[in-house]
Design a protein around this motif. Structure first.
Motif, short mmCIF file in Angstrom:
data_model
loop_
_atom_site.label_atom_id
_atom_site.label_comp_id
_atom_site.label_asym_id
_atom_site.label_seq_id
_atom_site.Cartn_x
_atom_site.Cartn_y
_atom_site.Cartn_z
N ARG A 1 6.93 8.05 -12.61
CA ARG A 1 6.90 7.34 -11.33
C ARG A 1 5.41 7.79 -10.94
N THR B 1 3.02 8.43 -7.90
CA THR B 1 3.39 9.11 -6.40
C THR B 1 2.03 9.36 -5.78
N THR C 1 -3.38 10.04 -7.08
CA THR C 1 -2.02 9.85 -7.43
C THR C 1 -1.49 10.94 -8.59
N VAL D 1 5.82 1.01 -9.31
CA VAL D 1 5.89 2.57 -9.02
C VAL D 1 6.42 3.29 -10.31
#
Length: 70
Positions: free
Chosen positions: A19, A21, A27, A43
């Motif tokens: 994932r 984030t 990120t 995502v």
């Protein structure tokens, strides 16, 4: 095909996911295992192999697979 790991403690198959984030500096990719392959989106996605520099270990208490830098 998503990377799977079968727990030696309970015999359940877990599938590796990533994932992405947002953080203050850009990120960050977070890795986790799930009992089912999650539908891919922008995502979260299932991974076909363990990322370079990581190994799969199991929690002694629960048998859940974990990624460890190796």
């Amino acid at each position: 095909m998503a990377y799977s790991h079968v727990s030696k403690k309970n015999g359940v198959a877990y599938y590796l996911h990533a994932r992405v984030t947002p953080t203050a500096n850009g990120t960050r990719t977070m890795y986790f295992f799930a009992k089912e392959v999650k539908a891919g989106d922008d995502v979260t996605k299932a991974l076909d192999e363990v990322p370079a520099g990581y190994i799969v270990v199991e929690s002694d208490a629960t048998g859940l697979p974990l990624l460890k830098k190796g």
